[in-house]
Every structure is written in structure tokens, then in C-alpha cells.
Design a protein around this motif. Structure first.
Motif, PDB file in Angstrom:
ATOM      1  N   ASP A 219      10.789  -5.352 -11.712  1.00 22.70           N
ATOM      2  CA  ASP A 219      10.313  -4.143 -12.390  1.00 22.70           C
ATOM      3  C   ASP A 219       9.172  -4.552 -13.316  1.00 22.70           C
ATOM      4  O   ASP A 219       9.389  -5.253 -14.300  1.00 22.70           O
ATOM      5  CB  ASP A 219      11.453  -3.511 -13.193  1.00 22.70           C
ATOM      6  CG  ASP A 219      11.038  -2.231 -13.900  1.00 22.70           C
ATOM      7  OD1 ASP A 219       9.851  -1.839 -13.801  1.00 22.70           O
ATOM      8  OD2 ASP A 219      11.905  -1.631 -14.556  1.00 22.70           O
ATOM      9  N   ILE A 220       7.954  -4.127 -12.969  1.00 22.17           N
ATOM     10  CA  ILE A 220       6.802  -4.452 -13.824  1.00 22.17           C
ATOM     11  C   ILE A 220       6.271  -3.198 -14.528  1.00 22.17           C
ATOM     12  O   ILE A 220       5.171  -3.198 -15.060  1.00 22.17           O
ATOM     13  CB  ILE A 220       5.683  -5.164 -13.033  1.00 22.17           C
ATOM     14  CG1 ILE A 220       5.130  -4.286 -11.910  1.00 22.17           C
ATOM     15  CG2 ILE A 220       6.173  -6.505 -12.484  1.00 22.17           C
ATOM     16  CD1 ILE A 220       3.849  -4.810 -11.285  1.00 22.17           C
ATOM     17  N   GLY A 221       7.066  -2.146 -14.508  1.00 24.53           N
ATOM     18  CA  GLY A 221       6.704  -0.934 -15.235  1.00 24.53           C
ATOM     19  C   GLY A 221       5.779   0.009 -14.499  1.00 24.53           C
ATOM     20  O   GLY A 221       5.320   0.989 -15.085  1.00 24.53           O
ATOM     21  N   VAL A 222       5.482  -0.269 -13.239  1.00 21.94           N
ATOM     22  CA  VAL A 222       4.652   0.642 -12.438  1.00 21.94           C
ATOM     23  C   VAL A 222       5.307   0.785 -11.065  1.00 21.94           C
ATOM     24  O   VAL A 222       5.987  -0.129 -10.592  1.00 21.94           O
ATOM     25  CB  VAL A 222       3.197   0.138 -12.267  1.00 21.94           C
ATOM     26  CG1 VAL A 222       2.484   0.046 -13.589  1.00 21.94           C
ATOM     27  CG2 VAL A 222       3.148  -1.193 -11.544  1.00 21.94           C
ATOM     28  N   LEU A 223       5.086   1.926 -10.441  1.00 18.60           N
ATOM     29  CA  LEU A 223       5.579   2.122  -9.082  1.00 18.60           C
ATOM     30  C   LEU A 223       4.702   1.332  -8.117  1.00 18.60           C
ATOM     31  O   LEU A 223       3.485   1.225  -8.315  1.00 18.60           O
ATOM     32  CB  LEU A 223       5.547   3.604  -8.710  1.00 18.60           C
ATOM     33  CG  LEU A 223       6.540   4.498  -9.455  1.00 18.60           C
ATOM     34  CD1 LEU A 223       6.316   5.957  -9.077  1.00 18.60           C
ATOM     35  CD2 LEU A 223       7.969   4.069  -9.150  1.00 18.60           C
ATOM     36  N   PRO A 224       5.288   0.780  -7.066  1.00 16.80           N
ATOM     37  CA  PRO A 224       4.492   0.041  -6.089  1.00 16.80           C
ATOM     38  C   PRO A 224       3.415   0.910  -5.452  1.00 16.80           C
ATOM     39  O   PRO A 224       3.647   2.072  -5.146  1.00 16.80           O
ATOM     40  CB  PRO A 224       5.524  -0.391  -5.047  1.00 16.80           C
ATOM     41  CG  PRO A 224       6.816  -0.405  -5.773  1.00 16.80           C
ATOM     42  CD  PRO A 224       6.717   0.719  -6.768  1.00 16.80           C
ATOM     43  N   GLN A 225       2.233   0.334  -5.291  1.00 22.01           N
ATOM     44  CA  GLN A 225       1.134   0.981  -4.580  1.00 22.01           C
ATOM     45  C   GLN A 225       1.211   0.512  -3.130  1.00 22.01           C
ATOM     46  O   GLN A 225       1.191  -0.686  -2.860  1.00 22.01           O
ATOM     47  CB  GLN A 225      -0.203   0.568  -5.173  1.00 22.01           C
ATOM     48  CG  GLN A 225      -0.398   0.977  -6.618  1.00 22.01           C
ATOM     49  CD  GLN A 225      -1.681   0.373  -7.148  1.00 22.01           C
ATOM     50  OE1 GLN A 225      -2.725   0.418  -6.490  1.00 22.01           O
ATOM     51  NE2 GLN A 225      -1.606  -0.208  -8.339  1.00 22.01           N
ATOM     52  N   LEU A 226       1.280   1.470  -2.210  1.00 22.26           N
ATOM     53  CA  LEU A 226       1.465   1.160  -0.800  1.00 22.26           C
ATOM     54  C   LEU A 226       0.310   1.677   0.039  1.00 22.26           C
ATOM     55  O   LEU A 226      -0.280   2.715  -0.284  1.00 22.26           O
ATOM     56  CB  LEU A 226       2.756   1.808  -0.274  1.00 22.26           C
ATOM     57  CG  LEU A 226       4.050   1.489  -1.005  1.00 22.26           C
ATOM     58  CD1 LEU A 226       5.163   2.399  -0.511  1.00 22.26           C
ATOM     59  CD2 LEU A 226       4.421   0.038  -0.826  1.00 22.26           C
ATOM     60  N   SER A 227       0.030   0.994   1.129  1.00 21.03           N
ATOM     61  CA  SER A 227      -0.921   1.515   2.102  1.00 21.03           C
ATOM     62  C   SER A 227      -0.236   2.641   2.868  1.00 21.03           C
ATOM     63  O   SER A 227       0.992   2.791   2.822  1.00 21.03           O
ATOM     64  CB  SER A 227      -1.343   0.415   3.077  1.00 21.03           C
ATOM     65  OG  SER A 227      -0.257   0.075   3.917  1.00 21.03           O
ATOM     66  N   GLU A 228      -1.017   3.390   3.610  1.00 19.87           N
ATOM     67  CA  GLU A 228      -0.437   4.448   4.442  1.00 19.87           C
ATOM     68  C   GLU A 228       0.545   3.854   5.451  1.00 19.87           C
ATOM     69  O   GLU A 228       1.632   4.378   5.668  1.00 19.87           O
ATOM     70  CB  GLU A 228      -1.549   5.212   5.162  1.00 19.87           C
ATOM     71  CG  GLU A 228      -1.063   6.413   5.940  1.00 19.87           C
ATOM     72  CD  GLU A 228      -2.200   7.194   6.566  1.00 19.87           C
ATOM     73  OE1 GLU A 228      -1.991   7.733   7.679  1.00 19.87           O
ATOM     74  OE2 GLU A 228      -3.285   7.273   5.954  1.00 19.87           O
ATOM     75  N   LYS A 229       0.146   2.735   6.058  1.00 21.79           N
ATOM     76  CA  LYS A 229       1.013   2.070   7.037  1.00 21.79           C
ATOM     77  C   LYS A 229       2.332   1.646   6.391  1.00 21.79           C
ATOM     78  O   LYS A 229       3.402   1.868   6.951  1.00 21.79           O
ATOM     79  CB  LYS A 229       0.285   0.847   7.606  1.00 21.79           C
ATOM     80  CG  LYS A 229       1.135  -0.016   8.515  1.00 21.79           C
ATOM     81  CD  LYS A 229       0.377  -1.203   9.064  1.00 21.79           C
ATOM     82  CE  LYS A 229       0.028  -2.161   7.966  1.00 21.79           C
ATOM     83  NZ  LYS A 229      -0.625  -3.382   8.405  1.00 21.79           N
ATOM     84  N   ASP A 230       2.271   1.049   5.212  1.00 27.48           N
ATOM     85  CA  ASP A 230       3.483   0.569   4.554  1.00 27.48           C
ATOM     86  C   ASP A 230       4.348   1.726   4.053  1.00 27.48           C
ATOM     87  O   ASP A 230       5.574   1.603   4.012  1.00 27.48           O
ATOM     88  CB  ASP A 230       3.138  -0.379   3.407  1.00 27.48           C
ATOM     89  CG  ASP A 230       2.519  -1.682   3.912  1.00 27.48           C
ATOM     90  OD1 ASP A 230       2.567  -1.937   5.133  1.00 27.48           O
ATOM     91  OD2 ASP A 230       1.988  -2.439   3.088  1.00 27.48           O
ATOM     92  N   SER A 231       3.735   2.837   3.704  1.00 25.59           N
ATOM     93  CA  SER A 231       4.498   4.024   3.304  1.00 25.59           C
ATOM     94  C   SER A 231       5.334   4.561   4.457  1.00 25.59           C
ATOM     95  O   SER A 231       6.342   5.218   4.251  1.00 25.59           O
ATOM     96  CB  SER A 231       3.563   5.134   2.818  1.00 25.59           C
ATOM     97  OG  SER A 231       2.919   4.754   1.632  1.00 25.59           O
TER      98      SER A 231
END
Length: 182
Positions: free
Chosen positions: A158-170
Motif C-alpha cells: 500500500d503506497i497510498g495510491v491506486l494502481p495505474q493500469l494499462s487497458e490490457k492489464d485492466s
């Protein structure tokens, strides 16, 4: 180099011998003979990749269902939490995962053999992620398992931000629905 076994015996943490002083440091990042001895098998690496990502980016969980890739991964700058998931149905550790922090201070590398899904989460402001592969990138055979699969229960930091994902990874599939290895 120091080789550390993980909870999944085929996945290894490799710690190179680092020689440093006030001027900086030196270490041998790869030696084929030492690597073969460490993993107990000869693998040929055919491709080197370099990925740069920002804090909070999560890449994965990737694998190729054909032309399966083994990966030797490390971080040249920054820090990531790196994860390997056993997706070999016949394995006693099927569905298990291991994770470790790789960064530019500990110089650790992770060996992820063919038959595993792989992903990483960037913990620092940015990270330069380097990896060698045992087979060529084959986009038509690339697959993705959901990073947050409830059955896998990966404990991402937990680094205090939601993971940023590519469209493919989403669009990653749960392990139960994924096309995996026998």
C-alpha cells in the motif's frame, strides 16, 4: 552471487556481489555460467527489455501461453514490488505467488522460469526495470491474469495510491478463467 530460494523452489532471488567505495559501485549483472549453475539448467536468453514506469504503475500479470518466456528481472533505478505466480496446473505450487522488492540499492534480481505469470508495482517516483527473456515477445500469445484476482490474494504494498493500469492489464482474467499451462 548469492542465490536465495523462495517459497516456490524454481523462482530464485539472485543477489550479485557488489563492490563499492566512495567512487560508486560495480557488480556483474549477468554471467551465463554462474546463472546456469544457480538454476541447475541451461537457459538461453534471446531478448533484453527496458521498461520505465511512474510511481503507482502496475504492470501484469503477464505471460505467453506459447513461446513461454523465462525472465531474469532487475531494477536499475528506483524500486518495485515484483511478483511471480505459478500457473502450471500440474505443479504442487499452482496458484501460489512470491513477491520481493527489487531496487537500485539491493541490486537483487528475480528469476522467473517459463510457466509463470509476472507483474510488478512501482514503489518509487519512477523505476527503470530491466529484464532478459528466454523467448521472443509474441503478442498473439500474450495473456494477462487480473492483478487483483481474489483467489490469488497477492499482497501488493500500500503506497497510498491506486494502481495505474494499462487497458490490457485492466482486462486481465481471473486465474480460474485464464488460458494456462498444464
Amino acid at each position: 552471487m548469492n542465490v536465495i530460494k523462495t517459497a516456490i523452489p524454481e523462482v530464485l532471488i539472485i543477489e550479485p556481489k557488489v563492490f563499492g567505495d566512495a567512487r560508486g559501485f560495480f557488480f556483474e549483472s549477468f554471467n551465463q555460467r554462474a546463472f546456469d549453475e544457480a538454476v541447475g539448467k541451461k537457459f538461453e536468453f534471446v531478448q533484453d527489455n527496458h521498461s520505465k514506469s511512474s510511481r503507482g504503475v502496475l504492470r501484469g500479470l503477464h505471460y505467453q501461453i506459447q513461446n513461454a518466456q523465462g525472465k531474469l528481472v532487475r531494477v536499475a533505478r528506483g524500486a518495485v514490488f515484483d511478483v511471480a505466480v505459478d500457473i502450471r496446473r500440474s505443479s504442487s505450487t499452482f496458484g501460489h505467488w512470491v513477491g520481493t522488492e527489487l531496487n537500485d540499492q539491493n541490486h537483487k534480481q528475480l528469476w522467473i522460469p517459463p510457466g509463470f505469470a509476472h507483474g510488478f508495482f512501482v514503489l518509487s517516483e519512477s523505476a527503470d526495470f530491466l529484464y532478459k527473456t528466454t523467448d521472443y515477445y509474441s503478442p498473439e500469445h500474450e495473456r494477462c491474469i487480473a492483478w487483483n484476482d481474489a483467489d490469488l490474494r497477492i499482497e501488493w504494498p500500500d503506497i497510498g495510491v491506486l494502481p495505474q493500469l494499462s487497458e490490457k492489464d485492466s482486462g486481465g482474467l481471473p486465474l480460474k478463467q485464464a488460458n494456462i499451462f498444464d
